[in-house]
Design a protein around this motif. Structure first.
Motif, mmCIF file in Angstrom:
data_model
loop_
_atom_site.group_PDB
_atom_site.id
_atom_site.type_symbol
_atom_site.label_atom_id
_atom_site.label_comp_id
_atom_site.label_asym_id
_atom_site.label_seq_id
_atom_site.Cartn_x
_atom_site.Cartn_y
_atom_site.Cartn_z
ATOM 1 N N ILE A 89 0.859 -1.175 0.000
ATOM 2 C CA ILE A 89 0.000 0.000 0.000
ATOM 3 C C ILE A 89 0.898 1.230 0.000
ATOM 4 C CG2 ILE A 89 -1.795 1.246 1.247
ATOM 5 C CD1 ILE A 89 -2.643 -1.438 2.445
ATOM 6 N N SER A 94 -2.502 5.931 3.923
ATOM 7 C CA SER A 94 -3.072 4.650 3.505
ATOM 8 C C SER A 94 -2.434 3.540 4.309
ATOM 9 C CB SER A 94 -2.823 4.422 2.018
ATOM 10 O OG SER A 94 -3.447 5.423 1.265
ATOM 11 N N SER A 106 -7.573 1.299 4.937
ATOM 12 C CA SER A 106 -7.825 2.739 4.842
ATOM 13 C C SER A 106 -7.026 3.227 3.645
ATOM 14 C CB SER A 106 -7.371 3.455 6.102
ATOM 15 O OG SER A 106 -8.068 2.952 7.218
ATOM 16 N N ALA A 107 -7.730 3.556 2.562
ATOM 17 C CA ALA A 107 -7.037 3.891 1.318
ATOM 18 C C ALA A 107 -7.451 5.246 0.769
ATOM 19 C CB ALA A 107 -7.278 2.804 0.286
ATOM 20 N N GLY A 108 -7.703 6.201 1.653
ATOM 21 C CA GLY A 108 -8.011 7.543 1.187
ATOM 22 C C GLY A 108 -9.487 7.821 1.003
ATOM 23 N N THR A 129 1.622 -1.476 5.838
ATOM 24 C CA THR A 129 1.559 -1.244 4.399
ATOM 25 C C THR A 129 1.787 -2.493 3.564
ATOM 26 O OG1 THR A 129 3.895 -0.638 4.355
ATOM 27 C CG2 THR A 129 2.311 1.153 4.599
ATOM 28 N N ARG A 152 -8.211 0.296 -4.349
ATOM 29 C CA ARG A 152 -7.577 1.531 -4.816
ATOM 30 C C ARG A 152 -6.397 1.131 -5.711
ATOM 31 N NH1 ARG A 152 -8.463 7.124 -4.730
ATOM 32 N NH2 ARG A 152 -9.126 7.085 -2.576
ATOM 33 N N LYS A 160 0.386 6.164 -6.174
ATOM 34 C CA LYS A 160 -0.365 5.882 -4.955
ATOM 35 C C LYS A 160 -1.411 4.808 -5.223
ATOM 36 C CE LYS A 160 -0.172 10.531 -2.983
ATOM 37 N NZ LYS A 160 -1.000 11.667 -2.564
#
Length: 179
Positions: A89, A94, A106-108, A129, A152, A160
């Motif tokens: 990640i 993130s 949690s990816a934004g 990550t 994502r 990203k």
């Protein structure tokens, strides 16, 4: 005839393979897998290996020959060694964490995304990550890793997102300013 399909599949010591017609059952130290092969192929055990052969000379039978051999070989490798898929990640803020057996990413987004593993699949997180998806069935491990990556996917400007470990992201140049 398929070059891959011609090769016999060696059976490791701690793995037991039983088949009833086209139904194959593989049992090993990591677990147990079942699969029903399509019509058009035959499966036989010769000494300490398995041989998959087409039953007829028709096109469909020849197409399925190499596929079925690979499916059985993947089952044997899965119950003896297992499969893993690693994801990374990338991005500020993130991260991933385990909540019981579930993976929370949690990816934004405005909310965290929770991924529930199917039977036989386990998640591991290192450094918030690096995510590892592991299990005995190669197909399911790959599908779960693809579902996590789809939360994502990596973008081409800064890189990203969630990517496979070792995946190379083609980068694009950003906007050029006024001169």
């Amino acid at each position: 005839m398929s070059r891959i399909g011609k090769q016999p599949i060696p059976i490791p010591e701690k793995v037991a393979v039983t088949f009833d017609g086209l139904s194959v059952k593989v049992k090993g130290p990591k677990g147990e897998l079942n699969r029903t092969l399509p019509d058009g192929v035959s499966i036989t055990q010769v000494e300490n290996s398995i041989v998959v052969a087409p039953t007829t000379d028709k096109r469909k039978s020849r197409e399925l020959h190499g596929l079925c051999r690979t499916l059985v070989a993947n089952m044997i490798e899965g119950v003896s060694k297992g499969y893993t898929r690693n994801l990374e990640i990338v991005g500020v803020g993130s991260r991933a964490q385990l909540k019981g057996k579930n993976l929370v990413v949690s990816a934004g987004f405005s909310h965290p995304v929770e991924v529930i593993p199917p039977a036989g699949i386990s998640f591991a997180v290192a450094n918030n990550t690096n995510v590892t998806v592991s299990g005995t069935d190669k197909e399911i491990v790959g599908n779960e890793a693809a579902k996590i990556r789809a939360i994502r996917p990596p973008e081409p400007y800064k890189g990203k997102g969630i990517k496979y470990a070792g995946e190379r992201i083609l980068r694009k140049a950003g906007k050029s300013g006024k001169k």
